[in-house]
Design a protein around this motif. Structure first.
Motif, mmCIF file in Angstrom:
data_model
loop_
_atom_site.group_PDB
_atom_site.id
_atom_site.type_symbol
_atom_site.label_atom_id
_atom_site.label_comp_id
_atom_site.label_asym_id
_atom_site.label_seq_id
_atom_site.Cartn_x
_atom_site.Cartn_y
_atom_site.Cartn_z
ATOM 1 N N VAL A 132 0.836 -1.201 0.000
ATOM 2 C CA VAL A 132 0.000 0.000 0.000
ATOM 3 C C VAL A 132 0.866 1.245 0.000
ATOM 4 O O VAL A 132 1.967 1.253 0.554
ATOM 5 N N TYR A 133 0.340 2.290 -0.605
ATOM 6 C CA TYR A 133 1.046 3.563 -0.713
ATOM 7 C C TYR A 133 0.029 4.677 -0.471
ATOM 8 O O TYR A 133 -1.124 4.562 -0.872
ATOM 9 N N TYR A 134 0.488 5.741 0.182
ATOM 10 C CA TYR A 134 -0.397 6.849 0.521
ATOM 11 C C TYR A 134 0.245 8.188 0.188
ATOM 12 O O TYR A 134 1.467 8.359 0.301
ATOM 13 N N GLY A 135 -0.601 9.132 -0.193
ATOM 14 C CA GLY A 135 -0.133 10.489 -0.338
ATOM 15 C C GLY A 135 0.152 11.091 1.029
ATOM 16 O O GLY A 135 -0.490 10.723 2.019
ATOM 17 N N ASP A 136 1.073 12.021 1.083
ATOM 18 C CA ASP A 136 1.488 12.594 2.372
ATOM 19 C C ASP A 136 0.315 13.241 3.112
ATOM 20 O O ASP A 136 0.258 13.197 4.342
ATOM 21 N N SER A 137 -0.601 13.828 2.383
ATOM 22 C CA SER A 137 -1.680 14.573 3.015
ATOM 23 C C SER A 137 -2.722 13.676 3.675
ATOM 24 O O SER A 137 -3.551 14.162 4.452
ATOM 25 N N VAL A 138 -2.701 12.387 3.397
ATOM 26 C CA VAL A 138 -3.723 11.493 3.948
ATOM 27 C C VAL A 138 -3.137 10.392 4.824
ATOM 28 O O VAL A 138 -3.892 9.614 5.429
ATOM 29 N N LYS A 139 -1.831 10.316 4.921
ATOM 30 C CA LYS A 139 -1.200 9.277 5.728
ATOM 31 C C LYS A 139 -1.693 9.331 7.166
ATOM 32 O O LYS A 139 -1.775 10.396 7.769
ATOM 33 N N GLY A 140 -2.034 8.167 7.692
ATOM 34 C CA GLY A 140 -2.497 8.085 9.068
ATOM 35 C C GLY A 140 -3.985 8.344 9.228
ATOM 36 O O GLY A 140 -4.549 8.124 10.305
ATOM 37 N N ARG A 141 -4.637 8.810 8.172
ATOM 38 C CA ARG A 141 -6.076 9.095 8.245
ATOM 39 C C ARG A 141 -6.884 8.212 7.290
ATOM 40 O O ARG A 141 -8.013 7.858 7.594
ATOM 41 N N PHE A 142 -6.306 7.893 6.143
ATOM 42 C CA PHE A 142 -7.007 7.099 5.137
ATOM 43 C C PHE A 142 -6.399 5.704 5.065
ATOM 44 O O PHE A 142 -5.196 5.524 5.272
ATOM 45 N N THR A 143 -7.244 4.726 4.734
ATOM 46 C CA THR A 143 -6.794 3.350 4.586
ATOM 47 C C THR A 143 -7.410 2.747 3.331
ATOM 48 O O THR A 143 -8.633 2.795 3.162
ATOM 49 N N ILE A 144 -6.555 2.185 2.480
ATOM 50 C CA ILE A 144 -7.038 1.483 1.299
ATOM 51 C C ILE A 144 -7.036 -0.015 1.574
ATOM 52 O O ILE A 144 -6.139 -0.533 2.243
#
Length: 127
Positions: free
Chosen positions: A58-70
């Protein structure tokens, strides 16, 4: 025709949560990497998250890390984006995308990597 269909968008107050779903029409999508992107009015399309079908990386954009989960339910051909602690700046149209690419992870952050796109679902964060 292979399709991706998003659902689950809506309006929520700051600090709230939403879960977006992306349903893939064809079983072949089980071997695709899925990504979520978003686009706010007047802004460029922004990478949100991605999950590979090999290894479930999984990979996340910096602005959503820790808040969004795919996450994904491969048996049902559905990909989810759980969004918590939503902020006003998360307001955008959210798009699901899929790609057969498997390689350098930096490519998963780029919209041009993805050949299949959904129609988008609006997320509005407002009090």
């Amino acid at each position: 025709q292979d399709q991706l269909v998003e659902s689950g968008g809506g309006s929520v107050q700051p600090g709230g949560s939403l879960r977006l779903s992306c349903t893939a029409s064809a079983p072949t999508f089980r071997r695709y990497t899925f990504g979520w992107f978003r686009q706010a009015p007047g802004k460029e399309r922004e990478f949100v998250a991605a999950q590979t079908w090999i290894g479930d990386s999984v990979y996340y954009g910096d602005s959503v890390k820790g808040r969004f989960t795919i996450s994904r339910d491969s048996a049902r051909n559905v990909v989810f984006l759980q969004m918590n602690s939503l902020k006003r700046e998360d307001t955008a149209v959210y798009y699901c995308a899929a790609t057969t690419f498997n390689g350098d992870s930096s490519y998963y952050y780029q919209a041009r990597t993805y050949a299949f796109w959904g129609q988008g679902t609006q997320v509005t964060v407002s009090s």
